[in-house]
Design a protein around this motif. Structure first.
Motif, short mmCIF file in Angstrom:
data_model
loop_
_atom_site.label_atom_id
_atom_site.label_comp_id
_atom_site.label_asym_id
_atom_site.label_seq_id
_atom_site.Cartn_x
_atom_site.Cartn_y
_atom_site.Cartn_z
N LEU A 105 0.82 -1.20 0.00
CA LEU A 105 0.00 0.00 0.00
C LEU A 105 0.86 1.26 0.00
O LEU A 105 0.41 2.32 -0.44
CB LEU A 105 -0.94 -0.01 1.21
CG LEU A 105 -2.13 -0.95 1.09
CD1 LEU A 105 -2.92 -0.99 2.38
CD2 LEU A 105 -3.04 -0.53 -0.06
N GLY A 106 2.09 1.14 0.48
CA GLY A 106 2.97 2.30 0.49
C GLY A 106 3.60 2.58 -0.86
O GLY A 106 3.78 3.73 -1.24
N ASN A 107 3.96 1.54 -1.59
CA ASN A 107 4.57 1.70 -2.92
C ASN A 107 4.19 0.51 -3.78
O ASN A 107 4.97 -0.42 -3.96
CB ASN A 107 6.10 1.79 -2.80
CG ASN A 107 6.60 3.21 -2.68
OD1 ASN A 107 6.21 4.08 -3.45
ND2 ASN A 107 7.45 3.46 -1.69
N LEU A 108 2.99 0.53 -4.30
CA LEU A 108 2.52 -0.56 -5.16
C LEU A 108 3.00 -0.27 -6.58
O LEU A 108 2.38 0.46 -7.34
CB LEU A 108 1.00 -0.66 -5.11
CG LEU A 108 0.38 -1.87 -5.81
CD1 LEU A 108 0.97 -3.17 -5.28
CD2 LEU A 108 -1.13 -1.87 -5.63
N VAL A 109 4.12 -0.86 -6.93
CA VAL A 109 4.85 -0.49 -8.14
C VAL A 109 4.02 -0.76 -9.40
O VAL A 109 3.52 -1.85 -9.61
CB VAL A 109 6.17 -1.27 -8.21
CG1 VAL A 109 6.93 -0.90 -9.47
CG2 VAL A 109 7.00 -0.99 -6.97
N GLY A 110 3.89 0.28 -10.24
CA GLY A 110 3.25 0.13 -11.53
C GLY A 110 1.74 0.00 -11.50
O GLY A 110 1.13 -0.31 -12.52
N ALA A 111 1.12 0.25 -10.36
CA ALA A 111 -0.32 0.01 -10.25
C ALA A 111 -1.17 1.16 -10.78
O ALA A 111 -2.31 0.95 -11.17
CB ALA A 111 -0.70 -0.27 -8.80
N TRP A 112 -0.61 2.37 -10.81
CA TRP A 112 -1.43 3.54 -11.09
C TRP A 112 -0.89 4.32 -12.28
O TRP A 112 0.31 4.51 -12.42
CB TRP A 112 -1.48 4.46 -9.87
CG TRP A 112 -1.59 3.72 -8.58
CD1 TRP A 112 -0.61 3.53 -7.64
CD2 TRP A 112 -2.74 3.03 -8.08
NE1 TRP A 112 -1.09 2.78 -6.60
CE2 TRP A 112 -2.40 2.45 -6.84
CE3 TRP A 112 -4.04 2.85 -8.57
CZ2 TRP A 112 -3.29 1.71 -6.08
CZ3 TRP A 112 -4.94 2.11 -7.81
CH2 TRP A 112 -4.56 1.56 -6.59
N ASN A 113 -1.79 4.79 -13.13
CA ASN A 113 -1.40 5.65 -14.24
C ASN A 113 -1.40 7.12 -13.85
O ASN A 113 -0.80 7.95 -14.53
CB ASN A 113 -2.37 5.47 -15.42
CG ASN A 113 -2.24 4.10 -16.05
OD1 ASN A 113 -1.15 3.58 -16.20
ND2 ASN A 113 -3.38 3.50 -16.39
N ASP A 114 -2.06 7.43 -12.75
CA ASP A 114 -2.24 8.81 -12.34
C ASP A 114 -2.47 8.84 -10.83
O ASP A 114 -3.09 7.91 -10.30
CB ASP A 114 -3.45 9.41 -13.08
CG ASP A 114 -3.62 10.88 -12.81
OD1 ASP A 114 -4.23 11.22 -11.77
OD2 ASP A 114 -3.17 11.70 -13.63
N PRO A 115 -1.99 9.86 -10.13
CA PRO A 115 -2.24 9.92 -8.68
C PRO A 115 -3.72 9.85 -8.32
O PRO A 115 -4.08 9.31 -7.28
CB PRO A 115 -1.63 11.27 -8.29
CG PRO A 115 -0.56 11.51 -9.29
CD PRO A 115 -1.08 10.94 -10.57
N TYR A 116 -4.57 10.40 -9.19
CA TYR A 116 -6.00 10.37 -8.88
C TYR A 116 -6.57 8.95 -8.92
O TYR A 116 -7.58 8.67 -8.27
CB TYR A 116 -6.76 11.29 -9.83
CG TYR A 116 -6.45 12.75 -9.58
CD1 TYR A 116 -6.97 13.41 -8.47
CD2 TYR A 116 -5.62 13.46 -10.45
CE1 TYR A 116 -6.67 14.75 -8.23
CE2 TYR A 116 -5.32 14.80 -10.21
CZ TYR A 116 -5.85 15.43 -9.10
OH TYR A 116 -5.55 16.74 -8.86
N ASP A 117 -5.92 8.06 -9.69
CA ASP A 117 -6.34 6.66 -9.67
C ASP A 117 -6.18 6.08 -8.27
O ASP A 117 -7.03 5.34 -7.77
CB ASP A 117 -5.51 5.83 -10.66
CG ASP A 117 -5.80 6.18 -12.10
OD1 ASP A 117 -6.84 6.82 -12.36
OD2 ASP A 117 -4.99 5.80 -12.97
N PHE A 118 -5.06 6.42 -7.66
CA PHE A 118 -4.81 5.94 -6.30
C PHE A 118 -5.82 6.50 -5.31
O PHE A 118 -6.38 5.78 -4.48
CB PHE A 118 -3.39 6.32 -5.87
CG PHE A 118 -3.17 6.19 -4.39
CD1 PHE A 118 -3.04 4.94 -3.80
CD2 PHE A 118 -3.11 7.32 -3.58
CE1 PHE A 118 -2.86 4.82 -2.44
CE2 PHE A 118 -2.92 7.20 -2.22
CZ PHE A 118 -2.80 5.95 -1.65
N LEU A 119 -6.07 7.81 -5.40
CA LEU A 119 -7.01 8.43 -4.47
C LEU A 119 -8.41 7.86 -4.64
O LEU A 119 -9.13 7.65 -3.66
CB LEU A 119 -7.02 9.95 -4.68
CG LEU A 119 -5.71 10.67 -4.34
CD1 LEU A 119 -5.81 12.15 -4.69
CD2 LEU A 119 -5.36 10.49 -2.87
N GLU A 120 -8.79 7.57 -5.89
CA GLU A 120 -10.10 6.97 -6.13
C GLU A 120 -10.16 5.56 -5.53
O GLU A 120 -11.18 5.16 -4.96
CB GLU A 120 -10.39 6.92 -7.63
CG GLU A 120 -11.78 6.38 -7.95
CD GLU A 120 -12.11 6.45 -9.42
OE1 GLU A 120 -13.20 5.99 -9.81
OE2 GLU A 120 -11.27 6.96 -10.20
#
Length: 237
Positions: A105-120
């Motif tokens: 959860l701290g550094n999920l490598v390659g999981a997100w294309n954009d910071p907002y993907d993570f926040l969502e």
């Protein structure tokens, strides 16, 4: 000169509160951050703490302390649990030694294309619930997550390809990031962010996966590591 841009890494900047809070009309809490006092991101967090005081008409006062002010960065979760701290704003990767899932959860490598993907994901995709499954056994509760913008990788040598990581002594946080640097041939070194400057100065490390460009510049890392690569990331701080 082009530099390698590693895959997107995104992390949760975890703000945790002790479950056993006070019941008085006025709350005075001590939080610890994962940055030194001079870093711009620490000042942003200080402004947040001040706004909490203003928005609650002074009922909630949060004293935000820099890294290592009370305990080391890997010890803040236990400090919140025991009541030494009432909260912290930090990178969950620091707690990978207690549970590897914190590193994901701290550094999920390659999981997100954009910071907002993570926040969502955190707000709408069950991320907050998942994180609290990890944190609540330690007597703490996640009340918010944040991300950081593009990171820089200050280095004493140019990094232009994956081959340039071979044998490179690079500061890396615990968890997936550390393991990935190992897999591409680097020699990761687990140093807290507060020791990156002296590590580069004394040659303990050749490069550092360490926070955002503004923080690195504020610390003066360019004096010893004039070469920079970048990676899209939000490791939590």
């Amino acid at each position: 000169m082009p530099h390698l841009t590693p895959k997107l890494l995104l992390g949760a900047s975890a703000l945790l509160l002790s479950v056993t809070g006070a019941h008085a009309a006025e709350y005075e809490w001590t939080f610890q951050a994962s940055e030194t006092a001079g870093e711009p991101s620490f000042k942003v967090k200080q402004e947040w703490a001040e706004r909490i005081g203003t928005m609650t008409d002074g009922r909630v006062q949060i004293e935000l302390l820099p890294i290592n002010a009370v305990v080391g960065p890997t010890e803040t979760l236990q400090a919140v649990s025991s009541g030494i701290l009432q909260g912290h704003m930090t990178d969950p990767s620091y707690f990978s030694g207690q549970n590897p899932a914190f590193g994901m959860l701290g550094n999920l490598v390659g999981a997100w294309n954009d910071p907002y993907d993570f926040l969502e994901f955190m707000k709408q995709g069950g991320g907050e619930e998942l994180y609290n499954e990890l944190s609540e056994p330690y007597g703490s509760h996640l009340i918010g997550a944040a991300t950081f913008p593009l990171e820089s990788v200050p280095s004493t040598v140019p990094i232009e390809s994956l081959e340039d990581f071979e044998g490179l002594k690079i500061r890396a946080p615990q968890g997936m990031v550390y393991n990935i640097f190992e897999r591409i041939g680097a020699t990761p070194v687990n140093l807290p962010g507060s020791e990156v400057y002296t590590g580069l100065e004394k040659g303990v490390i050749d490069a550092a996966d360490s926070t955002v460009l503004s923080n690195n510049d504020a610390q003066g890392l360019h004096a010893f590591a004039p070469t920079r690569s970048t990676r899209a990331s939000t490791p939590c701080r």
